[in-house]
Design a protein around this motif. Structure first.
Motif, PDB file in Angstrom:
ATOM      1  N   LEU A 203       0.837  -1.199   0.000  1.00  0.00           N
ATOM      2  CA  LEU A 203       0.000   0.000   0.000  1.00  0.00           C
ATOM      3  C   LEU A 203       0.876   1.253   0.000  1.00  0.00           C
ATOM      4  CD1 LEU A 203      -2.905   1.021   0.071  1.00  0.00           C
ATOM      5  CD2 LEU A 203      -2.749   1.087   2.555  1.00  0.00           C
ATOM      6  N   LYS A 204       0.737   2.060  -1.030  1.00  0.00           N
ATOM      7  CA  LYS A 204       1.473   3.318  -1.166  1.00  0.00           C
ATOM      8  C   LYS A 204       0.645   4.244  -2.045  1.00  0.00           C
ATOM      9  CE  LYS A 204       4.196   0.999  -4.754  1.00  0.00           C
ATOM     10  NZ  LYS A 204       5.534   0.504  -5.105  1.00  0.00           N
ATOM     11  N   ALA A 205       1.070   5.498  -2.121  1.00  0.00           N
ATOM     12  CA  ALA A 205       0.275   6.515  -2.823  1.00  0.00           C
ATOM     13  C   ALA A 205       0.035   6.155  -4.290  1.00  0.00           C
ATOM     14  CB  ALA A 205       0.964   7.869  -2.717  1.00  0.00           C
ATOM     15  N   SER A 206       1.010   5.519  -4.940  1.00  0.00           N
ATOM     16  CA  SER A 206       0.844   5.165  -6.356  1.00  0.00           C
ATOM     17  C   SER A 206      -0.153   4.023  -6.552  1.00  0.00           C
ATOM     18  CB  SER A 206       2.196   4.787  -6.964  1.00  0.00           C
ATOM     19  OG  SER A 206       2.757   3.676  -6.289  1.00  0.00           O
ATOM     20  N   ASN A 207      -0.473   3.293  -5.490  1.00  0.00           N
ATOM     21  CA  ASN A 207      -1.443   2.203  -5.579  1.00  0.00           C
ATOM     22  C   ASN A 207      -2.816   2.595  -5.037  1.00  0.00           C
ATOM     23  OD1 ASN A 207       0.305   0.437  -6.801  1.00  0.00           O
ATOM     24  ND2 ASN A 207       0.988  -0.502  -4.889  1.00  0.00           N
ATOM     25  N   VAL A 208      -3.026   3.883  -4.852  1.00  0.00           N
ATOM     26  CA  VAL A 208      -4.345   4.415  -4.494  1.00  0.00           C
ATOM     27  C   VAL A 208      -4.814   5.273  -5.663  1.00  0.00           C
ATOM     28  CG1 VAL A 208      -5.663   5.891  -2.945  1.00  0.00           C
ATOM     29  CG2 VAL A 208      -3.868   4.404  -2.023  1.00  0.00           C
ATOM     30  N   LEU A 209      -5.896   4.872  -6.299  1.00  0.00           N
ATOM     31  CA  LEU A 209      -6.428   5.595  -7.452  1.00  0.00           C
ATOM     32  C   LEU A 209      -7.617   6.455  -7.030  1.00  0.00           C
ATOM     33  CD1 LEU A 209      -6.275   2.708 -10.085  1.00  0.00           C
ATOM     34  CD2 LEU A 209      -4.512   4.381  -9.485  1.00  0.00           C
ATOM     35  N   LEU A 210      -7.875   7.516  -7.811  1.00  0.00           N
ATOM     36  CA  LEU A 210      -8.929   8.478  -7.473  1.00  0.00           C
ATOM     37  C   LEU A 210      -9.913   8.608  -8.629  1.00  0.00           C
ATOM     38  CD1 LEU A 210      -6.497  11.182  -6.053  1.00  0.00           C
ATOM     39  CD2 LEU A 210      -7.926   9.636  -4.686  1.00  0.00           C
ATOM     40  N   ASP A 211     -11.207   8.501  -8.330  1.00  0.00           N
ATOM     41  CA  ASP A 211     -12.211   8.654  -9.384  1.00  0.00           C
ATOM     42  C   ASP A 211     -12.530  10.131  -9.608  1.00  0.00           C
ATOM     43  OD1 ASP A 211     -13.919   9.450  -7.356  1.00  0.00           O
ATOM     44  OD2 ASP A 211     -15.197   7.673  -7.442  1.00  0.00           O
ATOM     45  N   LYS A 212     -13.542  10.411 -10.395  1.00  0.00           N
ATOM     46  CA  LYS A 212     -13.851  11.803 -10.745  1.00  0.00           C
ATOM     47  C   LYS A 212     -14.269  12.623  -9.532  1.00  0.00           C
ATOM     48  CE  LYS A 212     -18.615  10.651 -12.063  1.00  0.00           C
ATOM     49  NZ  LYS A 212     -19.621  10.710 -13.169  1.00  0.00           N
ATOM     50  N   ASN A 213     -14.765  11.952  -8.480  1.00  0.00           N
ATOM     51  CA  ASN A 213     -15.147  12.648  -7.253  1.00  0.00           C
ATOM     52  C   ASN A 213     -14.047  12.611  -6.196  1.00  0.00           C
ATOM     53  OD1 ASN A 213     -17.805  13.205  -8.254  1.00  0.00           O
ATOM     54  ND2 ASN A 213     -18.358  11.079  -7.791  1.00  0.00           N
ATOM     55  N   MET A 214     -12.853  12.179  -6.616  1.00  0.00           N
ATOM     56  CA  MET A 214     -11.691  12.063  -5.723  1.00  0.00           C
ATOM     57  C   MET A 214     -11.913  11.012  -4.635  1.00  0.00           C
ATOM     58  SD  MET A 214      -9.369  14.071  -6.952  1.00  0.00           S
ATOM     59  CE  MET A 214      -8.150  14.449  -5.690  1.00  0.00           C
ATOM     60  N   THR A 215     -12.766  10.036  -4.914  1.00  0.00           N
ATOM     61  CA  THR A 215     -12.949   8.908  -3.999  1.00  0.00           C
ATOM     62  C   THR A 215     -11.775   7.951  -4.174  1.00  0.00           C
ATOM     63  OG1 THR A 215     -15.351   9.065  -4.175  1.00  0.00           O
ATOM     64  CG2 THR A 215     -14.454   6.990  -3.337  1.00  0.00           C
TER      65      THR A 215
END
Length: 242
Positions: A203-215
């Protein structure tokens, strides 16, 4: 004669009782063997279905996509469709004939993450459903290629915002808190509330994705491990992940 007849009845009843007991003891064992066989068959079928197109997609719980369809969707994996690159390989943006946007993660020939990690990710994400986990739409195993097809998330990865001067300025403290809170909810689901107890391990920032609502949506389960419900610790044989 009456004594012989009586003895015959007693012996017959004794024999019947013994037969019933033997059947009662044997039945659960047979059932256990059958259960193990069916589980083994399921695993074998599932693994084969990643490597071969002979198996039904129902065994996968995940659609198999044709290589040609993925190539067309990504404009033949053109540089203009590249979204990023990681340990697994290059990620491309694509569009299906119905207009649905997708992200295609293509395993690099030089990748340190091989078939085991690929299968691990497919098995896990296909069976885990949560608002804060990325959704896997399908996979492609054809012509020596291994690819994972995900939902496309408009705002890319969290690190592209945290480490970019312009995008970083748009992340208010409230938005940062909401993102951290969403990641925590996803982890809580993996650790406690899912069908499997899953430890992500990368788990790291590059493995967290964000949708159009920044979820936020946790992605990349290639190094994840499944734990038993009663397990609280385990040893690894090599250093991996983050």
């Amino acid at each position: 004669m009456s004594i012989l007849f009586l003895l015959s009845i007693i012996i017959f009843r004794f024999w019947k009782t013994k037969q019933k007991r033997a059947t009662a003891v044997q039945t659960p064992i047979v059932d256990q063997v059958r259960s193990k066989d069916s589980l083994t068959d399921e695993v074998i079928v599932t693994r084969k279905s990643y490597i071969s197109r002979e198996s039904k997609t129902e065994d996968l719980e995940l659609p198999l996509m044709e290589f040609e369809a993925v190539a067309i969707a990504t404009n033949n994996f053109s540089d203009g469709n590249k979204l990023g690159k990681g340990g697994f390989g290059i990620v491309y943006k694509g569009m299906l004939p119905d207009g649905k946007e997708i992200a295609v993660k293509r395993l690099s020939k030089k990748s340190l993450q091989g078939t085991g990690e690929f299968q691990n990710e497919v098995r896990l994400i296909a069976r885990l459903q949560h608002l804060n986990l990325v959704r896997l739409l399908g996979c492609c195993v054809e012509k020596g290629e291994k690819m994972l097809i995900y939902e496309y998330l408009e705002n890319l990865s969290l690190d592209s915002h945290l480490f970019d001067k312009i995008r970083r300025s748009n992340l208010s403290w409230q938005k940062r808190f909401d993102i951290a809170n969403g990641i925590a909810r996803g982890l809580l689901y993996l650790h406690q509330d899912s069908r499997f107890r899953v430890i992500h391990r990368d788990l790291k920032a590059s493995n967290v994705l964000l949708d159009k609502n920044m979820t936020p949506k946790i992605s990349d389960f290639g190094m994840a491990r499944i734990f038993g419900r009663e397990e609280t610790e385990a040893n690894t044989r090599k250093v991996v992940g983050t």
